[in-house]
Enzyme design. Structure first.
Site, PDB file in Angstrom:
ATOM      1  NE  ARG A 178      -3.734  -2.269  -0.179  1.00 34.53           N
ATOM      2  CZ  ARG A 178      -3.493  -3.340  -0.965  1.00 34.53           C
ATOM      3  NH1 ARG A 178      -2.410  -3.379  -1.705  1.00 34.53           N
ATOM      4  NH2 ARG A 178      -4.336  -4.341  -1.000  1.00 34.53           N
ATOM      5  CB  SER A 228     -10.096  -1.731   2.845  1.00 33.36           C
ATOM      6  OG  SER A 228     -10.623  -2.834   2.157  1.00 33.36           O
ATOM      7  CD  GLU A 298      -5.985  -0.020   2.293  1.00 30.70           C
ATOM      8  OE1 GLU A 298      -6.774  -0.107   1.342  1.00 30.70           O
ATOM      9  OE2 GLU A 298      -5.510  -1.004   2.865  1.00 30.70           O
TER      10      GLU A 298
END
Length: 304
Positions: A178, A228, A298
């Protein structure tokens, strides 16, 4: 600090970029949350973007580049500074040959996946249904179902904060879970080159639809969210931890932990940034207390 936008406004007009003062960010994020940005400039060409970045750098005006707004939680007070919305040539997807294609940073991942399928190119099936743009996906090494951007992105062309065109490839892209070299940096992605494999369009399409069906069965596709909320902690899954702590359905104001997938927070109507942040805080505290694991967000939180 109050910014002086006079020179930027003049430049935007001369360059042919549309300028919207005090534009509500709730209109530009998938969460449907966010107060006004000082300026929202629509940029359609790389040359325009280069000139604007020079001015923003010279005037020390903060800026944010916006794709699909799918991973953002914007403050109720909005964003002080400029939001650059990529349109025009930044949405273009084209074939380069030898299994390669080029996609502008503002192109939706959906359009790139569909283009690859129609050209008989395999490798992007995993990204079908990720609700973001090319620039955002590269920046955060977006991934799902065992695939990630790092597997298929070969080269990225970007502009420096002074507006100079440059590029990076291979290890220079700094991909990790990520993250990439562009995460939290000031370089602005213009386009990305993908290296894919030949495949049968029918089979590629079938796999894409199968993955989309799995997404729709498990995720709250019918409600505003930012995907998410938390990164996957080592050796565990955020959604499972949240569900095990009995937090599915937990609400703060208009924000709710999705009944369908505990890794998502949804806007049930009228949710504020404050609601979402309070709910995130409750989730982090309870998971830490009951499971001994600290969940890291995130979703990017932006604004005043």
């Amino acid at each position: 600090m109050k910014q002086n936008y006079a020179s930027l406004d003049r430049a935007a007009e001369q360059l042919g970029c549309s300028c919207a003062p005090q534009e509500p960010m709730c209109l530009h994020t998938t969460f449907r949350i966010g107060g006004p940005a000082d300026r929202l400039l629509t940029v359609e060409r790389v040359s325009q973007l280069g000139e604007l970045l020079k001015i923003l750098h010279g005037e020390e005006i903060p800026f944010l580049v916006l794709g699909k707004g799918s991973n953002l939680l914007v403050s109720d007070k909005g964003i002080r500074g400029v939001v650059l919305l990529l349109a025009g040539e930044f949405k273009k997807v084209e074939l380069l040959g030898n299994g390669r294609l080029r996609a502008g940073a503002g192109a939706s991942l959906a359009s790139v996946c569909a283009f690859a399928r129609d050209q008989g190119l395999s490798g992007l099936e995993f990204a079908w249904g990720i609700p973001g743009s090319v620039g955002g996906a590269v920046t955060m090494d977006a991934g799902a179902y065992g695939g990630e951007m790092r597997d298929v992105v070969e080269r990225v062309c970007h502009l420096t904060e002074e507006g100079t065109l440059s590029s990076a490839a291979g290890e220079e892209l700094g991909f990790s879970y990520r993250k990439s070299r562009y995460t939290g940096g000031r370089e602005v992605i213009a386009w990305a080159d993908y290296k894919l494999q030949p495949g049968d369009p029918t089979q590629i399409g079938s796999q894409m639809e199968e993955l989309m069906a799995r997404r729709k069965a498990k995720q709250p596709y019918d409600m505003p969210s930012a995907g998410s909320v938390f990164k996957r902690p080592e050796g565990a899954y955020a959604a499972a931890l949240i569900e095990e702590c009995g937090l599915k359905g937990r609400r703060v104001g208009g924000a709710q932990v999705s009944e369908k997938h505990a890794g998502f927070i949804v806007n049930t109507g009228g949710a504020t940034c404050g609601d979402v942040l309070a709910l995130i805080g409750q989730i982090q505290q309870e998971v830490r207390e009951k499971k001994g694991i600290s969940l890291e967000t995130e979703v990017r939180v932006l604004g005043e």
